[in-house]
Design an enzyme around this catalytic site. Structure first.
Site, PDB file in Angstrom:
ATOM      1  N   LYS A 157     -29.912 -20.338  12.708  1.00 41.80           N
ATOM      2  CA  LYS A 157     -30.868 -19.663  13.744  1.00 41.80           C
ATOM      3  C   LYS A 157     -30.620 -18.241  13.352  1.00 41.80           C
ATOM      4  O   LYS A 157     -29.459 -17.734  13.047  1.00 41.80           O
ATOM      5  CB  LYS A 157     -30.619 -20.029  15.299  1.00 41.80           C
ATOM      6  CG  LYS A 157     -31.212 -21.493  15.312  1.00 41.80           C
ATOM      7  CD  LYS A 157     -31.347 -21.829  16.993  1.00 41.80           C
ATOM      8  CE  LYS A 157     -31.776 -23.455  17.211  1.00 41.80           C
ATOM      9  NZ  LYS A 157     -31.804 -23.566  18.597  1.00 41.80           N
ATOM     10  N   TYR A 167     -41.248 -27.166  16.693  1.00 37.67           N
ATOM     11  CA  TYR A 167     -40.921 -27.436  18.026  1.00 37.67           C
ATOM     12  C   TYR A 167     -41.895 -28.009  19.006  1.00 37.67           C
ATOM     13  O   TYR A 167     -41.786 -27.756  20.049  1.00 37.67           O
ATOM     14  CB  TYR A 167     -40.062 -25.889  18.518  1.00 37.67           C
ATOM     15  CG  TYR A 167     -38.578 -26.061  18.199  1.00 37.67           C
ATOM     16  CD1 TYR A 167     -37.606 -27.043  18.619  1.00 37.67           C
ATOM     17  CD2 TYR A 167     -38.123 -24.982  17.669  1.00 37.67           C
ATOM     18  CE1 TYR A 167     -36.211 -26.794  18.282  1.00 37.67           C
ATOM     19  CE2 TYR A 167     -37.119 -24.724  17.140  1.00 37.67           C
ATOM     20  CZ  TYR A 167     -36.020 -25.678  17.649  1.00 37.67           C
ATOM     21  OH  TYR A 167     -34.628 -25.387  17.061  1.00 37.67           O
ATOM     22  N   ASN A 210     -28.637 -19.740  20.186  1.00 38.70           N
ATOM     23  CA  ASN A 210     -27.617 -20.871  20.304  1.00 38.70           C
ATOM     24  C   ASN A 210     -27.192 -21.421  18.778  1.00 38.70           C
ATOM     25  O   ASN A 210     -26.714 -22.456  18.361  1.00 38.70           O
ATOM     26  CB  ASN A 210     -27.806 -21.926  21.153  1.00 38.70           C
ATOM     27  CG  ASN A 210     -29.047 -22.786  20.831  1.00 38.70           C
ATOM     28  OD1 ASN A 210     -29.502 -22.516  19.675  1.00 38.70           O
ATOM     29  ND2 ASN A 210     -29.181 -23.821  21.550  1.00 38.70           N
ATOM     30  N   HIS A 230     -29.882 -25.416  14.904  1.00 38.42           N
ATOM     31  CA  HIS A 230     -30.418 -26.640  15.242  1.00 38.42           C
ATOM     32  C   HIS A 230     -29.997 -27.916  14.498  1.00 38.42           C
ATOM     33  O   HIS A 230     -29.607 -27.789  13.366  1.00 38.42           O
ATOM     34  CB  HIS A 230     -32.109 -26.336  14.957  1.00 38.42           C
ATOM     35  CG  HIS A 230     -32.797 -27.636  15.071  1.00 38.42           C
ATOM     36  ND1 HIS A 230     -33.385 -28.362  16.257  1.00 38.42           N
ATOM     37  CD2 HIS A 230     -32.914 -28.641  13.814  1.00 38.42           C
ATOM     38  CE1 HIS A 230     -33.838 -29.399  15.613  1.00 38.42           C
ATOM     39  NE2 HIS A 230     -33.789 -29.602  14.389  1.00 38.42           N
ATOM     40  N   PHE A 285     -39.530 -23.148  28.348  1.00 40.42           N
ATOM     41  CA  PHE A 285     -38.590 -22.369  27.471  1.00 40.42           C
ATOM     42  C   PHE A 285     -39.554 -22.253  26.143  1.00 40.42           C
ATOM     43  O   PHE A 285     -38.905 -21.654  25.418  1.00 40.42           O
ATOM     44  CB  PHE A 285     -37.099 -22.856  27.250  1.00 40.42           C
ATOM     45  CG  PHE A 285     -36.958 -24.041  26.991  1.00 40.42           C
ATOM     46  CD1 PHE A 285     -37.268 -24.592  25.419  1.00 40.42           C
ATOM     47  CD2 PHE A 285     -36.917 -25.336  27.738  1.00 40.42           C
ATOM     48  CE1 PHE A 285     -37.093 -25.726  25.269  1.00 40.42           C
ATOM     49  CE2 PHE A 285     -36.478 -26.433  27.414  1.00 40.42           C
ATOM     50  CZ  PHE A 285     -36.726 -26.791  25.898  1.00 40.42           C
ATOM     51  N   GLU A 300     -38.532 -33.924  10.284  1.00 42.26           N
ATOM     52  CA  GLU A 300     -38.324 -32.501  10.195  1.00 42.26           C
ATOM     53  C   GLU A 300     -37.680 -32.191   8.640  1.00 42.26           C
ATOM     54  O   GLU A 300     -38.050 -31.169   8.366  1.00 42.26           O
ATOM     55  CB  GLU A 300     -36.822 -32.312  11.245  1.00 42.26           C
ATOM     56  CG  GLU A 300     -37.420 -32.148  12.728  1.00 42.26           C
ATOM     57  CD  GLU A 300     -36.210 -32.101  13.596  1.00 42.26           C
ATOM     58  OE1 GLU A 300     -36.469 -32.136  14.990  1.00 42.26           O
ATOM     59  OE2 GLU A 300     -34.893 -31.845  13.214  1.00 42.26           O
ATOM     60  N   ARG A 312     -24.638 -33.181  15.285  1.00 45.33           N
ATOM     61  CA  ARG A 312     -24.622 -32.728  16.645  1.00 45.33           C
ATOM     62  C   ARG A 312     -23.323 -32.598  17.229  1.00 45.33           C
ATOM     63  O   ARG A 312     -22.990 -31.444  18.012  1.00 45.33           O
ATOM     64  CB  ARG A 312     -25.638 -34.032  17.407  1.00 45.33           C
ATOM     65  CG  ARG A 312     -26.940 -34.185  16.820  1.00 45.33           C
ATOM     66  CD  ARG A 312     -28.015 -33.180  17.326  1.00 45.33           C
ATOM     67  NE  ARG A 312     -28.033 -33.216  18.657  1.00 45.33           N
ATOM     68  CZ  ARG A 312     -29.029 -32.413  19.471  1.00 45.33           C
ATOM     69  NH1 ARG A 312     -29.903 -31.804  18.592  1.00 45.33           N
ATOM     70  NH2 ARG A 312     -29.054 -32.370  20.456  1.00 45.33           N
ATOM     71  N   ARG A 335     -21.284 -24.087  18.176  1.00 47.82           N
ATOM     72  CA  ARG A 335     -22.230 -23.294  19.327  1.00 47.82           C
ATOM     73  C   ARG A 335     -21.078 -22.491  20.175  1.00 47.82           C
ATOM     74  O   ARG A 335     -21.355 -21.219  20.735  1.00 47.82           O
ATOM     75  CB  ARG A 335     -22.944 -24.006  20.284  1.00 47.82           C
ATOM     76  CG  ARG A 335     -24.241 -24.335  19.508  1.00 47.82           C
ATOM     77  CD  ARG A 335     -25.233 -25.384  20.199  1.00 47.82           C
ATOM     78  NE  ARG A 335     -26.467 -25.312  19.858  1.00 47.82           N
ATOM     79  CZ  ARG A 335     -27.417 -26.604  19.815  1.00 47.82           C
ATOM     80  NH1 ARG A 335     -27.021 -27.511  20.320  1.00 47.82           N
ATOM     81  NH2 ARG A 335     -28.477 -26.335  19.477  1.00 47.82           N
ATOM     82  N   THR A 374     -26.412 -27.774  23.839  1.00 48.90           N
ATOM     83  CA  THR A 374     -27.182 -26.814  23.650  1.00 48.90           C
ATOM     84  C   THR A 374     -26.827 -25.337  24.408  1.00 48.90           C
ATOM     85  O   THR A 374     -27.159 -24.349  23.758  1.00 48.90           O
ATOM     86  CB  THR A 374     -28.429 -27.276  24.351  1.00 48.90           C
ATOM     87  OG1 THR A 374     -28.596 -28.522  23.969  1.00 48.90           O
ATOM     88  CG2 THR A 374     -29.503 -26.409  24.101  1.00 48.90           C
TER      89      THR A 374
END
Ligand code: RTP
Ligand code: MG
Length: 142
Positions: free
Chosen positions: A11, A51, A114, A117, A59, A128, A87, A104, A93
């Site tokens: 990100k 998203y 964060n 993704h 959010f 995706e 993950r 993270r 998150t």
């Protein structure tokens, strides 16, 4: 366990921090291979569509704003159990709740900024990956 593919995005906060290589290194040392990659600066339409599942969430507007605040690095990762493994490497998150040693915990600033993704299931991974990469631009690592 099956060989899977998952969609990963570094990100804007992590790109700005100049830690693309450090994050790639974590993928590589944990058996995930980069088999497609591109840098992009997403438009509000692209980030909003990507998203879209969160459209009704409070959010959503902040998420789209953040994801369009600077360039991102987008990649397809391939490896054993790639979706869950990525993950795990990402951590929770909210970086305050992320386990020590996760991406993270080490690189993220906040629940909005964060760092990464990662697709959360085989179905979302497939959608995706197709969203960002035509099949001809994905190179199997095997
Ligand atoms: P991601 O989709 O980016 O990999 O993150 P995730 O699965 O861990 O979290 P998800 O529930 O899919 O949420 C997507 C992104 O929205 C932001 N968010 N903010 N303020 C909040 O309560 C909140 N909850 C989620 C986060 O930036 C999260 O990565
Ligand atoms: Mg998610």
């Amino acid at each position: 366990m099956a060989i899977e593919r998952t969609l990963s995005i570094i990100k804007p906060d992590a790109v700005a921090k100049n830690v693309i290589g450090k994050i790639y290194s974590r993928f590589e040392t944990n058996g995930l291979k980069v088999i497609a990659a591109k840098m992009a600066w997403l438009s509000a339409q692209e980030a909003g569509e990507f998203y879209a599942v969160h459209k009704a969430r409070p959010f959503y507007a902040d998420l789209v704003k953040f994801m369009t605040s600077g360039p991102v690095m987008i990649q397809v990762l391939e490896g054993e159990d790639a979706i869950a493994k990525n993950r795990d490497l990402m951590g929770a998150t909210d970086p305050k709740k992320a386990a020590p040693g996760t991406i993270r915990a080490d690189f993220a600033e906040s629940i909005d900024a964060n760092a990464v993704h990662g697709s959360d299931a085989p179905e979302t991974a497939q959608v995706e990956i197709a969203f960002f990469f035509p099949a001809m631009n994905v190179y199997s690592g095997r």
